[in-house]
Design a protein around this motif. Structure first.
Motif, mmCIF file in Angstrom:
data_model
loop_
_atom_site.group_PDB
_atom_site.id
_atom_site.type_symbol
_atom_site.label_atom_id
_atom_site.label_comp_id
_atom_site.label_asym_id
_atom_site.label_seq_id
_atom_site.Cartn_x
_atom_site.Cartn_y
_atom_site.Cartn_z
ATOM 1 N N HIS A 417 80.786 -21.677 -26.653
ATOM 2 C CA HIS A 417 81.599 -21.116 -25.698
ATOM 3 C C HIS A 417 80.511 -21.394 -24.369
ATOM 4 O O HIS A 417 79.401 -20.982 -24.458
ATOM 5 N N LEU A 422 81.608 -13.242 -21.144
ATOM 6 C CA LEU A 422 83.176 -12.706 -21.045
ATOM 7 C C LEU A 422 83.683 -12.041 -22.356
ATOM 8 O O LEU A 422 84.743 -11.669 -22.289
ATOM 9 N N ASN A 423 82.560 -12.180 -23.168
ATOM 10 C CA ASN A 423 83.148 -11.670 -24.792
ATOM 11 C C ASN A 423 82.105 -10.228 -24.739
ATOM 12 O O ASN A 423 80.988 -10.247 -24.247
ATOM 13 N N PRO A 424 82.647 -9.196 -25.473
ATOM 14 C CA PRO A 424 81.440 -7.943 -25.565
ATOM 15 C C PRO A 424 80.295 -8.549 -26.527
ATOM 16 O O PRO A 424 79.555 -7.537 -26.029
ATOM 17 N N ASN A 425 80.404 -9.293 -27.289
ATOM 18 C CA ASN A 425 79.289 -9.724 -28.083
ATOM 19 C C ASN A 425 78.719 -11.007 -27.657
ATOM 20 O O ASN A 425 79.225 -12.079 -28.041
#
Lengths: 425, 113
Positions: A417, A422-425
């Motif tokens: 990615h 943009l993702n919590p992890n």
């Protein structure tokens, strides 16, 4: 004793022979060599610049896949150019169409060579190699967000061999148009050929799924603007380096490059200001590119008024071409034809009317040369590209299947990615 | 009134949106979110396969009058389900919606939706 004497004589003869050889070749001109080394590095910088320019314009899920198109051109063409590309473009001519020189294969015979202009041939070979890299990387914008990585790799390798190398030979390397058509730094060889290739590939592969109904927003115009900045800077190497000297011509080319880029940018935001009452950042950088593309074939041969005119005309025609594209509805994702193709054609033809020196054969004769140069580039690129896109699509596959296209190139093709945050992890 | 919350695959968003628009459901809130269901989401980092604990998902929130509940659910089901039946297509939650107030006018109830 005798043996030693013999060896000594042999060594002396060899030494003498090699010094005699050396005195027959030009000396290194350190000024020219220094500028050509700089230019080579500047043109390489354009490829990450292009990756950022294109990368910012696609959707978040495709940012890495798109940047990989530019970066993988550095890897693939970087090797092919060394093996046989340089030989095909700048070797002894075979019928004016393609070159070949066993000495240049794997660059084996140029280890010690100093060229006429006083630069090591390695520098010239690497400088030209950067042009060979950036051309297929430009095409990639036309079919961004919808092709398989493997298909892309095979396509650019074959395109470089079958379209770029012969075209570079025809216009620069001793082929049948060398010396007739003015193409200072690659307006036809690079921008027209890439633009047309992009158009043909986009038409063959069809639109992205959902286009034009679904809004497809750029993920980062900030990155696009940084990329455009790198392209502008790199373009000084691209154009001024194409003089292959460090002198008057170099300065002329550099000045015209700067002037045309500014004129192109200004023209584009003026058009937007009049038509939409808002100047956009994407419009400004598109204008920079249109201006730079238009001056590329002309940089060494026009005066400032010509540079301003070419910059403005490049933007005008590109803007019109993109408007027309939206009417036609074909999906040239990042407007490779609209900018590189159209501004390249405009620059190569219109430069005739702004030449510093009256052309030897007269204006009309020169116009014929320019149009035929553009025509050859369009024909060679269109036919070669159509053949290759078809071939790649029928063998390794080119167009991505629906599921992976919707999932995005980054995860489905590369397992990554672009933006972790943009993702919590 | 009902509040329909759907968790779907990010790549299905365009299709689900289109299906909802076709069913004349246009008022919608979309959020990027992450979660963990049955599915694993594998990335590659320098040759190592990495399965993050949380997979990226899209969350849709749609408030509707009772008559539209089934239409909305059917539209989402039809578009969000993957062809090969792989796990990870997501879920739909339907909850009772007690109040709905339009901020601009202050009107309440079904007409505010």
């Amino acid at each position: 004793m005798n043996v030693i004497h013999l060896i000594m004589t042999a060594v002396m003869v060899t030494l003498f022979a090699s010094t005699a050889h050396a005195s027959g070749t030009p000396e290194v001109d350190s000024g020219t060599t220094a500028w050509m080394l700089t230019s080579t590095a500047l043109v390489l910088l354009m490829i990450p610049g292009l990756a950022m320019f294109y990368g910012g314009l696609v959707r978040t899920k495709n940012v890495l896949g798109t940047m990989m198109h530019s970066f993988s051109a550095m890897a693939i063409i970087g090797v092919i150019w060394t093996i046989c590309g340089y030989s095909m473009a700048f070797g002894d001519t075979i019928g004016g169409v393609v070159g070949w020189d066993a000495d240049k294969v794997l660059l084996s015979g140029i280890d010690q060579t100093i060229m006429e202009g006083g630069i090591p041939e390695y520098v010239f070979a690497m400088f030209q190699g950067k042009f060979a890299i950036i051309t297929p990387a430009i095409i990639a914008g036309a079919f961004a967000e919808r092709v398989k990585f493997r298909g892309y790799c095979v396509f650019i390798a074959l395109w470089s061999l079958i379209v770029y190398n012969p075209l570079a030979h025809i216009v620069w390397g001793g082929g049948f148009l060398t010396g007739d058509a003015i193409d200072f730094a690659g307006g036809t060889v690079i921008h027209v050929s890439a633009g047309v290739a992009g158009l043909v590939a986009a038409l063959y592969l069809g639109a992205r799924r959902g286009y034009p109904r679904v809004a497809m927003h750029p993920n980062s115009l900030v990155m696009t603007m940084i990329g455009a900045g790198l392209l502008w800077v790199g373009w000084f190497g691209f154009n001024a380096g194409s003089s292959v000297e460090s002198g008057l011509k170099t300065g002329q080319a550099l000045a015209m490059t700067q002037i045309a880029a500014a004129a192109g940018a200004l023209a584009w935001i003026c058009i937007e200001g009049v038509l939409h009452k808002k100047a956009t950042s994407l419009g400004l950088v598109s204008g920079i590119l249109a201006g730079l593309v238009a001056i590329t074939p002309a940089a060494g041969d026009v005066l400032p008024v010509g540079a301003i005119s070419l910059g403005i005309l490049g933007s005008l025609f590109s803007y019109a071409a993109i408007t027309i594209k939206n009417r036609f509805g074909y999906d040239d994702t990042l407007d490779v034809f609209g900018i590189h193709g159209v501004a390249g054609i405009v620059g190569a033809i219109v430069l005739t009317f702004f030449l510093r020196d009256e052309p030897t054969g007269g204006l009309v004769q020169q116009l014929v040369h320019q149009v035929s140069g553009v025509g050859v580039a369009i024909a060679a690129s269109a036919i070669g590209t159509l053949l290759l896109v078809w071939l790649v699509d029928k063998t390794v596959g080119f167009k991505l299947d629906e599921r992976r296209e919707l999932a995005g190139l980054d995860h489905s093709l590369h397992g990554e990615h672009g933006y972790g945050m943009l993702n919590p992890n | 009134m009902k509040l329909i919350t759907a968790i779907i695959r990010p790549e299905k968003l365009d299709e689900v949106r289109q299906a909802l628009i076709n069913a004349e459901i246009t008022r919608i809130t979309v959020t990027r979110c992450a979660g963990r269901g049955q599915a694993e989401h594998v990335d590659i980092y320098r040759g190592l396969e990495v399965a993050p604990a949380l997979a990226p998902k899209i969350r849709l929130d749609i408030a509707c009058n009772d008559d539209f509940k089934q239409i909305t659910v059917d539209a989402i089901l039809g578009a969000a389900r993957s062809e090969d039946g792989e796990i990870g297509d997501g879920k739909i939650f339907v909850t009772h919606l007690e109040e709905c107030i339009r901020i601009r006018t202050g009107e309440e109830g079904g007409s505010a939706i």
